[in-house]
Design an enzyme around this catalytic site. Structure first.
Site, short mmCIF file in Angstrom:
data_model
loop_
_atom_site.label_atom_id
_atom_site.label_comp_id
_atom_site.label_asym_id
_atom_site.label_seq_id
_atom_site.Cartn_x
_atom_site.Cartn_y
_atom_site.Cartn_z
N GLN A 1 -7.87 7.29 5.96
CA GLN A 1 -7.09 6.26 6.66
C GLN A 1 -6.91 6.62 8.13
O GLN A 1 -7.07 5.80 9.02
CB GLN A 1 -5.72 6.09 6.00
CG GLN A 1 -5.72 5.17 4.81
CD GLN A 1 -6.16 3.79 5.19
OE1 GLN A 1 -5.46 3.07 5.89
NE2 GLN A 1 -7.34 3.40 4.77
N ARG B 1 5.21 12.47 1.83
CA ARG B 1 4.37 13.25 0.92
C ARG B 1 2.99 12.59 0.85
O ARG B 1 2.88 11.36 0.75
CB ARG B 1 4.98 13.27 -0.48
CG ARG B 1 4.23 14.18 -1.45
CD ARG B 1 4.96 14.34 -2.76
NE ARG B 1 4.77 13.20 -3.66
CZ ARG B 1 3.71 13.05 -4.46
NH1 ARG B 1 2.75 13.94 -4.48
NH2 ARG B 1 3.60 11.99 -5.24
N GLY C 1 -9.73 -0.79 0.78
CA GLY C 1 -10.52 0.36 1.20
C GLY C 1 -9.63 1.54 1.54
O GLY C 1 -10.09 2.58 2.01
N THR C 2 -8.34 1.36 1.28
CA THR C 2 -7.35 2.35 1.67
C THR C 2 -7.19 3.48 0.66
O THR C 2 -6.61 4.51 0.99
CB THR C 2 -5.99 1.65 1.81
OG1 THR C 2 -5.80 0.86 0.63
CG2 THR C 2 -5.97 0.73 3.00
N GLU D 1 -1.41 2.27 9.70
CA GLU D 1 -1.38 1.86 11.11
C GLU D 1 -1.33 3.03 12.10
O GLU D 1 -1.94 2.97 13.16
CB GLU D 1 -0.18 0.94 11.40
CG GLU D 1 0.24 0.01 10.26
CD GLU D 1 -0.69 -1.14 9.99
OE1 GLU D 1 -1.37 -1.61 10.92
OE2 GLU D 1 -0.77 -1.56 8.82
N GLY E 1 -10.39 -5.07 5.73
CA GLY E 1 -9.53 -6.16 6.16
C GLY E 1 -8.99 -5.94 7.56
O GLY E 1 -9.18 -6.75 8.44
#
Ligand code: MOS
Length: 737
Positions: A636, A626, A466-467, A703, A237
């Site tokens: 990521q 954590r 997909g994270t 991000e 995305g």
């Protein structure tokens, strides 16, 4: 290619992603793959001009194509109540009033949707549609238009500009970033099915099913619960799935029109203009420091392009208000309307663009002062208090990220004088950049359904784009309940499941982890209540004392006061045990500010003959609280850094200034970084829990991996060559110029 370094052995099979088998075997379905009985196909015909209005559309040839059921245009359509008039269009905030206007705002704007029995027939018919336009002069030229647009304030000014006009060291420069396109692997697609006049079922590619529900509820003036949205598997995305785009509404309108389910799948070129993109941006940064290296003031100005029908402000200067301490600070912004579609959030929106200018300006200042840019940053980081809100950071280990990353890349090898290190015809340089992102948390809910055999299914509307969110939910459920991972199933991305916010803004895991912890507690509590029928000890049993195993419930220690699930089910006459729980941010948000961070270090090799830039090493150290599961967490970061390499060296979506069309709008024409362009991204985490953010202690990581990474590369190129390149992407021609 190994994507991250870890000293631990390769994770066992059971540690892999929960969705892995479904994805690689194809049993997991993406939106367009659902088989819906009696489905037909919608294909968009789009505008051939970039500005003006539609004079006429000739559908005669298209209608003769075999299998064509109907063709929707602005003159022939089911009226969408939320687009009934100008006021409604504003109120529903949908953006492009597709098929409800004759105006043309950009080239590639849908003007018709052909509905046919097959994709081939619909595609052929759409190619036969002829339109005439009242063409107006289009403007897609950001570079020559933005100087005429006035800036306005972007946040409260601190101190004054005059206060540091005589500072010992000042740099001032302009930076430019070209538009970039998300390009997730899965193309956006919607299958729309009206099962009754006011009941809608959607299979849709997006990042938040409850958001899709709300948008269509507003558009069609029906209750959200009448709309069922399924987005079980999402093929990437990067922000493109955070809005509902025109093609989705087109499919819903078409399904209403032909009274059959309709599938619309965007083509790859349509993905470039119909699902948002990162806008082009101009920035100016003026930065000052005193002789001790303390920052005395900053002026950060930005402008980004938007469309002619909607304003999208990216929030580019926000990052300047959070990472460092400034006594004097002024941020300004503006948007520049062009004949292009509306841009949207794309990974690290705003901050990613802003950090490029800010982190390059700091590098420029350090060069001017002849000090190490790492030292200069360390002197000015706001590690205890959020400069914007004045609240203490709950946790902020950005300084530890700097130290750890510097050790990993061996920053000591860097030479302060650019162009010093060479290897044959390659020049070698080191650079760094810092990324930061507000660590948000939203309201979220999750449910558990337990079977007699001890299998539990955790359900939530949250998507996993997909994270690794699903895998992290399994991890948290396992550690909260003690139930073995192979007995924990995860079901995501359906509006029938407990509601959540969208997966975006690095809030996915941060939000859902609280609900998962809460629902695990609720399950234990409920099982204890049932066990009480047999054993008195479970009355008022404290949560930590209720232990679950594969076969039953124990008290305080394994097998003590054991009650089997079989007995619980029998004695209480159960089919399944179902619990649901919600959680969300609370008072902690009044007391603390929250951030995640990442510090990127880069070593480049620049070929002095060809101008080619090779990323030799890339080290990224992140503070994400954590780390619930290191493998997807590192994925990521490394994936985001590869995006940063693309941003620094390749990505630019250009538009033809005369015709307004996008140039090279496919995966061959638009260059982004792939494995061959990236070294092994060396990812490490501080991995210290944030005790206030949520029960899991995890802060968002989506991000920060990209924010600051392009600056690290640009700064490394300067250190290698002595060339300060402020316009992305840094292509070989710019290096050689
Ligand atoms: Mo991200 S831009 O919040 O999907």
């Amino acid at each position: 290619m190994r994507l991250f370094n870890t000293k631990k052995p390769v994770a066992a099979r059971a540690e892999g992603r929960v969705e892995a088998v479904a994805k690689v075997t194809g049993s997991g379905k993406y939106a367009a793959e659902y088989e819906v009985k009696n489905v037909c196909y919608g294909v968009l015909a789009v505008s051939a001009v970039a500005a003006g209005s539609i004079k006429s559309i000739d559908l005669s040839k298209a209608k003769q194509v075999e299998g064509v059921l109907d063709i929707i245009t602005h003159e022939h359509k089911p009226l969408v109540p939320g687009m009934a008039d100008e006021a409604k269009i504003k109120e529903t905030r949908f953006g492009l009033p597709i098929f409800h206007t004759d105006k043309i705002y950009f080239r590639g704007q849908p003007i018709a949707l052909v509905i046919a029995d097959t994709l081939e027939n619909a595609t052929y018919a759409a190619s036969l549609i002829d339109a005439e336009y009242n063409t107006e002069k289009a403007n897609v030229d950001f570079e020559s238009t933005h100087p005429g647009v006035k800036l306005s304030s972007a946040g409260k000014e601190k101190g004054t500009l005059d206060a540091w006009s005589g500072a010992a060291h000042i740099v001032e420069a302009e930076y430019n970033v070209q538009a970039e396109v998300h390009n997730p692997m899965e193309m956006h697609a919607t299958i729309a099915h009206w099962t009754a006049d006011d009941k809608l079922v959607l299979y849709d590619k997006n990042q938040g099913v409850n958001n899709v529900q709300r948008v269509f509820a507003r558009l069609f003036n029906i209750p959200p619960q009448n709309i069922e949205v399924s987005s079980e598997f999402v093929g990437g995305g990067f922000g493109s799935g955070l809005r509902v785009w025109p093609h989705a509404l087109a499919s819903v309108m078409a399904a209403k029109q032909v009274k059959r389910p309709v599938k619309v799948v965007l083509t790859r070129p349509q993905m470039f203009s119909l699902t948002g993109y990162r806008p082009a941006a101009w920035q100016k940064v003026k930065l000052g420091a005193d002789n001790n290296g303390k920052f005395v003031g900053i002026l950060h100005q930005s402008k980004n392009n938007t469309s002619k029908y909607e304003t999208f402000s990216e929030g580019i200067t926000r990052i300047t208000r959070m990472v460092y301490n400034f006594d004097n600070l002024k941020t300004e912004q503006a948007t520049v309307p062009l004949h292009l579609s509306t841009p949207t959030w794309m990974r690290g929106p705003g901050d990613c663009t802003g950090a490029f200018a800010l982190e390059c300006a700091i590098d420029e200042l350090s060069h001017k002062m002849q000090v190490d840019p790492l030292e200069l940053r360390m002197k000015n980081l706001a590690v205890t208090t959020d400069p914007e809100s004045g609240k203490p950071w709950s946790t902020n280990f950005v300084n530890e990220c700097v130290e750890k990353g510097a050790a990993m890349i061996n920053w000591k090898e860097r030479k302060q004088v650019p162009g010093t290190l060479t290897d044959g015809e390659w020049k070698i340089g080191y650079g760094m950049g810092i990324g930061m992102w507000g660590a948000g948390r939203g309201n979220a809910s999750a449910g558990i359904s337990m079977q007699k055999d001890g299998t539990i299914t955790v359900k939530t509307a949250m998507t996993d784009i997909g994270t690794g969110t699903g895998t992290a939910i399994q991890n948290i459920t396992h550690s909260s309940t003690g139930v073995a991972k192979n007995k924990i199933k995860i079901e995501l991305g359906h509006s029938d499941f407990p509601a959540t916010g969208s997966q975006g803004g690095s809030t996915g895991l941060s939000s859902i982890s609280g609900a998962v912890s809460a629902v695990c507690d609720a399950l234990k509590q409920k099982l204890a209540t049932y066990a009480l029928v047999q054993k008195e000890v479970y009355k008022n049993a404290a949560l930590p004392d209720i232990l679950l195993s594969e076969t039953g419930v124990s008290y305080k220690t394994n097998n003590n006061e054991f009650v089997s699930y079989a007995d619980i089910w029998k004695k209480n006459n159960l089919t399944t045990v179902d619990v649901e729980a919600s959680s969300g941010p609370g008072e902690e948000r009044q007391k603390y500010a929250f951030c995640s961070s990442a510090v990127h270090f880069c070593r480049v090799k620049v070929n002095i003959k060809t101008g080619k830039v090779k990323i030799d090493r890339m080290v990224s150290v992140a503070d994400g609280g954590r780390i619930v599961n290191e493998k997807p967490a590192a994925n990521q970061i490394s994936g985001a850094v590869v995006g940063g390499i693309g941003m620094a060296l390749m990505e630019e979506q250009l538009a033809d200034k005369n015709l307004g069309n996008l140039v090279g709008n496919d995966l061959a024409g638009y260059h982004f970084a792939v494995n061959a362009d990236a070294p092994v991204i060396e990812v490490a985490f501080i991995n210290k829990t944030d005790p206030n953010i949520n029960p899991s202690g995890a802060k968002g990581l989506g991000e920060v991996g990209i924010i600051g990474s392009a600056a690290a590369i640009a700064n490394a190129i300067f250190n290698a060559t002595g060339k300060r390149l402020r316009d992305l992407p840094i292509t070989p021609d710019k290096v050689l110029a």
